[in-house]
Write an enzyme that holds these catalytic residues in place. Sequence first.
Site, PDB file in Angstrom:
ATOM      1  N   HIS A  28       3.260  -4.978   3.839  1.00  0.00           N
ATOM      2  CA  HIS A  28       3.101  -5.450   5.211  1.00  0.00           C
ATOM      3  C   HIS A  28       2.595  -6.883   5.211  1.00  0.00           C
ATOM      4  O   HIS A  28       1.853  -7.288   4.313  1.00  0.00           O
ATOM      5  CB  HIS A  28       2.073  -4.612   5.979  1.00  0.00           C
ATOM      6  CG  HIS A  28       2.464  -3.187   6.163  1.00  0.00           C
ATOM      7  ND1 HIS A  28       3.507  -2.805   6.979  1.00  0.00           N
ATOM      8  CD2 HIS A  28       1.967  -2.048   5.647  1.00  0.00           C
ATOM      9  CE1 HIS A  28       3.615  -1.491   6.951  1.00  0.00           C
ATOM     10  NE2 HIS A  28       2.695  -1.009   6.144  1.00  0.00           N
ATOM     11  N   HIS A  48       4.924   0.158  -0.276  1.00  0.00           N
ATOM     12  CA  HIS A  48       5.699  -0.766   0.551  1.00  0.00           C
ATOM     13  C   HIS A  48       4.732  -1.830   1.037  1.00  0.00           C
ATOM     14  O   HIS A  48       3.522  -1.699   0.872  1.00  0.00           O
ATOM     15  CB  HIS A  48       6.333  -0.019   1.739  1.00  0.00           C
ATOM     16  CG  HIS A  48       5.320   0.634   2.620  1.00  0.00           C
ATOM     17  ND1 HIS A  48       4.814   1.876   2.383  1.00  0.00           N
ATOM     18  CD2 HIS A  48       4.679   0.182   3.729  1.00  0.00           C
ATOM     19  CE1 HIS A  48       3.923   2.179   3.298  1.00  0.00           C
ATOM     20  NE2 HIS A  48       3.808   1.166   4.136  1.00  0.00           N
ATOM     21  N   GLU A  98      -0.491  -4.366  11.724  1.00  0.00           N
ATOM     22  CA  GLU A  98       0.109  -3.910  10.471  1.00  0.00           C
ATOM     23  C   GLU A  98       1.632  -4.028  10.526  1.00  0.00           C
ATOM     24  O   GLU A  98       2.273  -4.478   9.583  1.00  0.00           O
ATOM     25  CB  GLU A  98      -0.296  -2.461  10.206  1.00  0.00           C
ATOM     26  CG  GLU A  98       0.194  -1.908   8.888  1.00  0.00           C
ATOM     27  CD  GLU A  98      -0.140  -0.422   8.760  1.00  0.00           C
ATOM     28  OE1 GLU A  98      -0.804  -0.058   7.793  1.00  0.00           O
ATOM     29  OE2 GLU A  98       0.268   0.357   9.639  1.00  0.00           O
ATOM     30  N   CYS A 130       5.778   6.460   4.564  1.00  0.00           N
ATOM     31  CA  CYS A 130       4.624   5.667   4.115  1.00  0.00           C
ATOM     32  C   CYS A 130       4.022   6.221   2.840  1.00  0.00           C
ATOM     33  O   CYS A 130       3.136   5.620   2.247  1.00  0.00           O
ATOM     34  CB  CYS A 130       3.560   5.604   5.207  1.00  0.00           C
ATOM     35  SG  CYS A 130       4.125   4.760   6.684  1.00  0.00           S
ATOM     36  N   ASP A 169      -4.796 -10.566  -0.322  1.00  0.00           N
ATOM     37  CA  ASP A 169      -3.475 -11.203  -0.247  1.00  0.00           C
ATOM     38  C   ASP A 169      -2.693 -11.023  -1.556  1.00  0.00           C
ATOM     39  O   ASP A 169      -3.182 -11.321  -2.640  1.00  0.00           O
ATOM     40  CB  ASP A 169      -3.630 -12.697   0.064  1.00  0.00           C
ATOM     41  CG  ASP A 169      -2.313 -13.333   0.444  1.00  0.00           C
ATOM     42  OD1 ASP A 169      -1.470 -12.646   1.061  1.00  0.00           O
ATOM     43  OD2 ASP A 169      -2.117 -14.532   0.130  1.00  0.00           O
ATOM     44  N   HIS A 170      -1.467 -10.526  -1.424  1.00  0.00           N
ATOM     45  CA  HIS A 170      -0.573 -10.270  -2.550  1.00  0.00           C
ATOM     46  C   HIS A 170      -1.169  -9.281  -3.546  1.00  0.00           C
ATOM     47  O   HIS A 170      -0.942  -9.377  -4.761  1.00  0.00           O
ATOM     48  CB  HIS A 170      -0.147 -11.583  -3.231  1.00  0.00           C
ATOM     49  CG  HIS A 170       0.840 -12.341  -2.393  1.00  0.00           C
ATOM     50  ND1 HIS A 170       0.463 -13.032  -1.257  1.00  0.00           N
ATOM     51  CD2 HIS A 170       2.168 -12.506  -2.503  1.00  0.00           C
ATOM     52  CE1 HIS A 170       1.526 -13.577  -0.710  1.00  0.00           C
ATOM     53  NE2 HIS A 170       2.581 -13.273  -1.434  1.00  0.00           N
ATOM     54  N   HIS A 220       0.832  -1.191   0.000  1.00  0.00           N
ATOM     55  CA  HIS A 220       0.000   0.000   0.000  1.00  0.00           C
ATOM     56  C   HIS A 220       0.875   1.253   0.000  1.00  0.00           C
ATOM     57  O   HIS A 220       2.096   1.189   0.153  1.00  0.00           O
ATOM     58  CB  HIS A 220      -0.994   0.012   1.171  1.00  0.00           C
ATOM     59  CG  HIS A 220      -0.414   0.369   2.501  1.00  0.00           C
ATOM     60  ND1 HIS A 220      -1.153   0.911   3.517  1.00  0.00           N
ATOM     61  CD2 HIS A 220       0.850   0.267   3.003  1.00  0.00           C
ATOM     62  CE1 HIS A 220      -0.385   1.116   4.574  1.00  0.00           C
ATOM     63  NE2 HIS A 220       0.812   0.742   4.299  1.00  0.00           N
TER      64      HIS A 220
HETATM   65 NI    NI Z   1       2.424   0.865   5.611  1.00  0.00          NI
END
Ligand code: NI
Length: 146
Positions: A47, A45, A129, A39, A85-86, A20
Amino acid sequence: MITGNPHVSVTRRYRFSAAHRLHVDHLPDDVNQKIFGKCNNPNGHGHDYTVFVTVTGGVDPHTGFLTDHDALDHVVQEKVVARFDHQHLNYDPVFGKMVTTGENLAKFIWGELVESIAPAQLEKIGLIETRDNYFEYRGERQNTKM
Ligand code: NI
């Protein structure tokens, strides 16, 4: 038929990995950078998210269970894990006008699940997160009569 006061809760844990970027489209780049810091990096990036789904309700006198774990797993897998997911969260339609913060993600997950886990009721969504970021959301239930 399950009756009784909702004094028992069960929490199941799920995981998904996603990318995200925290960014508000209508704000200038320097303001976004100031609000979101690293961010806001343009390339995003990732998580490894952990989702805790807590349900509450009465205990079935025959099975001794509050909820059917397989059924709950199926719903969460379908509505949350498979969706995110992914993936890059910013490209999901739900985040078209909403920043992909943990707060918003927890609220969205609540909304996806709240009507799908009867006869149990959703009590709380927990979302990890990062090592130091944990979010919780308790929203409105559709049916508060137990
Ligand atoms: Ni983040």
